[in-house]
Design an enzyme around this catalytic site. Sequence first.
Site, short mmCIF file in Angstrom:
data_model
loop_
_atom_site.label_atom_id
_atom_site.label_comp_id
_atom_site.label_asym_id
_atom_site.label_seq_id
_atom_site.Cartn_x
_atom_site.Cartn_y
_atom_site.Cartn_z
N PHE A 97 -0.72 5.00 1.60
CA PHE A 97 -0.94 6.18 0.75
C PHE A 97 -0.96 7.50 1.51
O PHE A 97 -1.72 8.41 1.15
CB PHE A 97 -2.24 6.02 -0.06
N CYS A 98 -0.16 7.59 2.57
CA CYS A 98 -0.14 8.83 3.36
C CYS A 98 -1.55 9.23 3.79
O CYS A 98 -1.87 10.41 3.84
CB CYS A 98 0.46 9.99 2.57
N ASN A 99 -2.40 8.25 4.04
CA ASN A 99 -3.75 8.58 4.45
C ASN A 99 -4.22 7.53 5.46
O ASN A 99 -5.01 6.64 5.15
CB ASN A 99 -4.68 8.62 3.23
#
Length: 838
Positions: free
Chosen positions: A414-416
């Site tokens: 999640f791009c995190n």
Amino acid sequence: MDFQKLCTFETFKQLCSHYGHGDNFQDVIEQEFARIKGITYLDHAAATLYPESLLRDYFQDISRNVYGNPHSHNPSSKLTHDTVERVRYRVLQHFNTIPEEYSVIFTSGCTAALKLVAESFPWRPQTESEAGSHFCYLTDSHTSVVGIRGLTSARGVVALPVSPQEVENKAKDEAQGEDAICQTPHLFCYPAQSNFSGRKYPLSHVKGIQARRLYPACDHGGRWFVLLDAASHVSCSPLNLQDCPADFIPISFYKMFGFPTGLGALLVRNNAAGILKKTYFGGGTAAAYLSGEDYYVHAANISDRFEDGTVSFLDIIALNHAFESLCRITGGMHNIQQHTFGLARYTYMLLSSLCHGNGRPVAQIYTEGQFESPSTQGAILNFNLLDSHAQIIGYSQVDRMASLYNIHVRTGCFCNTGACQSFLGISRQQMKRNLQAGHVCGDNIDLVDGQPTGSVRVSFGYMSTFEDCQKFLNFVAECFVEKPVTVDQVRLEKLKTATAASHVLNEDPAIKITNGEICKVDEKEKPTDALLRGFGQKQSNSRREAYTLNNIYIYPIKSCGAHEVHNWPVGQRGLLYDRGWMVVNGNGVCLSQKRAPRLCLIRPQVHLPSNKLLLQASGMDTISVPLENNTQMHTSYQVCQSKVCADRVETVDCGDEAASWLSDFLGQPCRLIRQSPDFTREMKTRRSGAATIASLSLVNEAQYLMINRASVELIQELMSSRQDDSEGDPLLDTQNVISRFRANLVIAGVEPFEEDNWSHLIIGNTRFVVTGQCGRCQMVGVNQDTGTRTKEPLMSLSAYRTGKVTFGVYLAHQLPEGSTTAGVLSAGSLIQPEPHSS
Ligand SMILES: *Cc1c(COP(=O)(O)O)cnc(C)c1O
């Protein structure tokens, strides 16, 4: 209770007090989102879905109007410029702020907005004599935030990742605040809501960071600016910038509306804007410059200064329709927050209690709390599934199976990476080893040595339904649970009680109206409680679901059709604009449905955002008149409407266009007039002892008429039992009967006619006194859908109510002592009645 029983709407309703955005939620969703039939879309945190009416309205707008480049000065350019400015204002309004406080810089998205701050922030490099600027960011940040590091490290600026646990709340007097001597600028970034777990970080941290009293690691002298990454938060939650004055707020609009894409904004606090340094300068950003010399003076206006080149003006215009449709469908962000949180919480409760046949849990859920409250948790659920031996099932497998069921979820990291690492317990070394093992962001290598490299995320939007949760939960049970499916009852019960208390507290928020837009913000105190305290009463918790306000109707033009509303301001004279207008014939005499039943086919609508009253009727073009007087309409004259109401009222004519429209439709010369704004007419109370002075609109009797749905249903039953001798009147459906009684407020009561015995009641945060009962006549025979007449329901009503044929009660509002501002009535609000003391 078994799983199947838990996975029903009945159970859901027991666990969740808020669902939908009004009575016809299901219908609206089917109309507006026909394209997702058969799909269970659970990836709203990545992109939400747009309603069809948004596209329709937008298409109509841009196909009718000529919008030129806003940098020219011709009429089409002016139209664009003005519209874009209006949208800026609308954006600020949505976040409860004003142009004096914040500016809107349109960008291509949240990432571009972040990059704009990164590139124009006046970073001071670390030198031997000076510590320089610091760039602090929460580890639970999106890649696009962490990426600022690329820029700071190139400039010799210190980057400091801080974990959410590092927060330390120093007492106020210990706070450092701005440093008078050292003005080194520092930037602190944190997400208002984690896009990984949906955790909401306190908005109050904004002020804490600005005052240097929260994160010891970042306690460096100088001036601290806060960048609040609101991209994930604003999709389902209100954000009130008056309470949390962040300096920079980047957002992407597709996460709020689904459409338009490629458009975002950086909201900049005007106080902080001055520090941003313009480097590159594109078209439209300069006040003056020379092409042959290094001479550039930036535009004075902040938006102009940072919007390089021509903004995406048609997309910006689409935003206007996006706000409109969102408000129309949902009634505002607060409703969206309640609805989506309810769905997420229910899914969390069931998924976390779901067990394999051997009693082992099915899911490992990555969350900080237990979905206690929408103020700490958004509509996102992040997890991995476990098999009956407690081994993690790779997210790719879940993804593939979900696709088979047409369930759309998001998987991976999640791009995190920060949140991923901390929740999944992946060390830095492990991350690097995973890369060596061939795993890169976004691929489907979901397990390395049995350890997960990512997880599964489901997220909800305002159009998500209970069925979406149900389909998802059934899918998990069917595909991944070793039978028999069991439920950890103890855990479920714990969750129920843990969340119940705080959830109730979060209902019924304070409501804020800004310039005609109704949006609910601010959930500090439950106004009903405050109000009840004010009236010295205790809220009884028993039967708290007993009475609710089901529908709110206004009748902008006396005797014309109803306009149903969901959240509506209480004005001086009752519901704002209720009976603000009336139709008079050529002689200035008020027309009513008694004489002109076709009046009910005119469907006026008050459109607050554009400040217009729309006149619409089948077969007629819709026209509008302004809600408030404009200067051309000063042909004020007086009307005496003898029979309908013996009072004389001062009115203002609404012009020739409305007059000829009405004359066309009604087949006789008539005009539209409205009550003079400064004219007051007082209500005559019938009930002795009640010293109620209430000013009235053009209504006959009272500020409000309230009816009880239970009474309507009783009358309906009587009507159908009388069918045989009712001379062939067709059976009427409930809605049809309700509409004939032309009430402002329809409540869901318990017993028919019990409101007759009430002396007062409280709805939301407004208290009302009952001023009398409403006597009925043949007017209720007019079918409000067709303008034809029937004998019913008066026949049945009078048979039942021997003697006085009353139905419903009149009300007047009572604002609390000293209060001049009236509140808002919201459909779905609870009602606390106070019976007459016997
Ligand atoms: C989506 C998101 C972003 C990035 O937004 P883009 O539209 O991809 O630019 C940044 N931060 C958070 C918290 C997000 O949810």
